[in-house]
Design a protein around this motif. Structure first.
Motif, PDB file in Angstrom:
ATOM      1  N   CYS A   1       3.168  -1.351  -7.455  1.00  0.00           N
ATOM      2  CA  CYS A   1       2.538  -2.567  -7.965  1.00  0.00           C
ATOM      3  C   CYS A   1       2.908  -2.746  -9.437  1.00  0.00           C
ATOM      4  O   CYS A   1       3.370  -1.807 -10.087  1.00  0.00           O
ATOM      5  CB  CYS A   1       1.021  -2.547  -7.772  1.00  0.00           C
TER       6      CYS A   1
ATOM      7  N   GLU B   1       3.058   2.810  -2.240  1.00  0.00           N
ATOM      8  CA  GLU B   1       3.502   1.444  -2.529  1.00  0.00           C
ATOM      9  C   GLU B   1       3.536   1.236  -4.037  1.00  0.00           C
ATOM     10  O   GLU B   1       2.871   1.953  -4.788  1.00  0.00           O
ATOM     11  CB  GLU B   1       2.568   0.416  -1.886  1.00  0.00           C
TER      12      GLU B   1
ATOM     13  N   LYS C   1      -5.219  -2.847   0.564  1.00  0.00           N
ATOM     14  CA  LYS C   1      -5.739  -2.896   1.925  1.00  0.00           C
ATOM     15  C   LYS C   1      -5.094  -1.788   2.757  1.00  0.00           C
ATOM     16  O   LYS C   1      -3.906  -1.522   2.611  1.00  0.00           O
ATOM     17  CB  LYS C   1      -5.408  -4.269   2.527  1.00  0.00           C
TER      18      LYS C   1
ATOM     19  N   TYR D   1      -0.960  -1.509   3.067  1.00  0.00           N
ATOM     20  CA  TYR D   1      -0.328  -2.801   2.810  1.00  0.00           C
ATOM     21  C   TYR D   1       0.060  -2.927   1.341  1.00  0.00           C
ATOM     22  O   TYR D   1      -0.460  -2.210   0.488  1.00  0.00           O
ATOM     23  CB  TYR D   1      -1.301  -3.934   3.163  1.00  0.00           C
ATOM     24  N   ASN D   2       0.941  -3.878   1.064  1.00  0.00           N
ATOM     25  CA  ASN D   2       1.252  -4.216  -0.323  1.00  0.00           C
ATOM     26  C   ASN D   2       0.001  -4.809  -0.960  1.00  0.00           C
ATOM     27  O   ASN D   2      -0.726  -5.568  -0.317  1.00  0.00           O
ATOM     28  CB  ASN D   2       2.388  -5.234  -0.405  1.00  0.00           C
ATOM     29  N   ASN D   3      -0.217  -4.453  -2.208  1.00  0.00           N
ATOM     30  CA  ASN D   3      -1.375  -4.997  -2.919  1.00  0.00           C
ATOM     31  C   ASN D   3      -1.183  -6.495  -3.161  1.00  0.00           C
ATOM     32  O   ASN D   3      -0.051  -7.004  -3.129  1.00  0.00           O
ATOM     33  CB  ASN D   3      -1.594  -4.260  -4.241  1.00  0.00           C
ATOM     34  N   TYR D   4      -2.281  -7.194  -3.381  1.00  0.00           N
ATOM     35  CA  TYR D   4      -2.194  -8.602  -3.729  1.00  0.00           C
ATOM     36  C   TYR D   4      -3.313  -8.946  -4.692  1.00  0.00           C
ATOM     37  O   TYR D   4      -4.408  -8.382  -4.583  1.00  0.00           O
ATOM     38  CB  TYR D   4      -2.225  -9.490  -2.476  1.00  0.00           C
ATOM     39  N   PRO D   5      -3.073  -9.787  -5.676  1.00  0.00           N
ATOM     40  CA  PRO D   5      -1.739 -10.299  -6.002  1.00  0.00           C
ATOM     41  C   PRO D   5      -0.873  -9.206  -6.613  1.00  0.00           C
ATOM     42  O   PRO D   5      -1.371  -8.192  -7.087  1.00  0.00           O
ATOM     43  CB  PRO D   5      -2.028 -11.397  -7.029  1.00  0.00           C
ATOM     44  N   ASN D   6       0.407  -9.433  -6.600  1.00  0.00           N
ATOM     45  CA  ASN D   6       1.367  -8.504  -7.200  1.00  0.00           C
ATOM     46  C   ASN D   6       2.553  -9.307  -7.682  1.00  0.00           C
ATOM     47  O   ASN D   6       3.245  -9.881  -6.863  1.00  0.00           O
ATOM     48  CB  ASN D   6       1.815  -7.465  -6.177  1.00  0.00           C
TER      49      ASN D   6
ATOM     50  N   THR E   1      -6.415  -6.229  -8.636  1.00  0.00           N
ATOM     51  CA  THR E   1      -5.610  -6.368  -7.431  1.00  0.00           C
ATOM     52  C   THR E   1      -6.355  -5.734  -6.269  1.00  0.00           C
ATOM     53  O   THR E   1      -7.227  -4.885  -6.466  1.00  0.00           O
ATOM     54  CB  THR E   1      -4.208  -5.736  -7.610  1.00  0.00           C
ATOM     55  N   THR E   2      -6.013  -6.158  -5.062  1.00  0.00           N
ATOM     56  CA  THR E   2      -6.644  -5.659  -3.854  1.00  0.00           C
ATOM     57  C   THR E   2      -5.662  -4.787  -3.087  1.00  0.00           C
ATOM     58  O   THR E   2      -4.510  -5.172  -2.893  1.00  0.00           O
ATOM     59  CB  THR E   2      -7.103  -6.833  -2.963  1.00  0.00           C
TER      60      THR E   2
ATOM     61  N   PHE F   1      -0.125  -8.348 -10.975  1.00  0.00           N
ATOM     62  CA  PHE F   1      -1.538  -8.648 -11.111  1.00  0.00           C
ATOM     63  C   PHE F   1      -2.016  -8.506 -12.546  1.00  0.00           C
ATOM     64  O   PHE F   1      -1.387  -7.850 -13.361  1.00  0.00           O
ATOM     65  CB  PHE F   1      -2.383  -7.747 -10.192  1.00  0.00           C
TER      66      PHE F   1
END
Length: 109
Positions: free
Chosen positions: A105, A103, A36, A22-27, A33-34, A29
């Motif tokens: 970031c 991905e 997943k 998945y896209n990292n979040y927050p981005n 950042t997380t 950051f």
């Protein structure tokens, strides 16, 4: 994405049918950042962070994971535990020795 569902005590839980990053979040950051990812089977997982020049700055994980959903936290530091500069970075997911996804970031200080 979901091939089937499993019923457990009246609660429906989606079964994971494929590897997903998945896209990292927050981005963007700062400072953490997380990241997943989902695994349909127990697998060896390697996630590495690269700078815009393609140089590896961090190995986030290189371990065996059970099937399911997983979260990793990146603190914006490199393998030497030093804070990295603002910029665009890429994180790459390898599963059982094969690259599955990359991905992008953005770290902003």
């Amino acid at each position: 994405l979901l091939e089937s569902q499993i019923e457990d005590a009246g609660i429906y839980a989606p079964e994971i049918s494929k590897i997903k990053l998945y896209n990292n979040y927050p981005n963007p950051f700062n400072p953490t950042t997380t990241i997943k990812f989902d695994l349909p089977n127990d697998s060896n997982v390697n996630i590495e962070i690269y700078n815009i020049k393609g140089q590896k700055v961090k190995t986030l994980t290189n371990e065996k994971y059970s099937k399911g959903k997983h979260l990793l936290l990146w603190n914006g530091k490199n393998d030497s535990n030093k804070e990295i500069s603002s910029g665009v970075y890429f994180y790459k997911l390898d599963v059982d020795g094969k690259t599955k996804n990359v991905e992008k970031c953005l770290l902003i200080k």
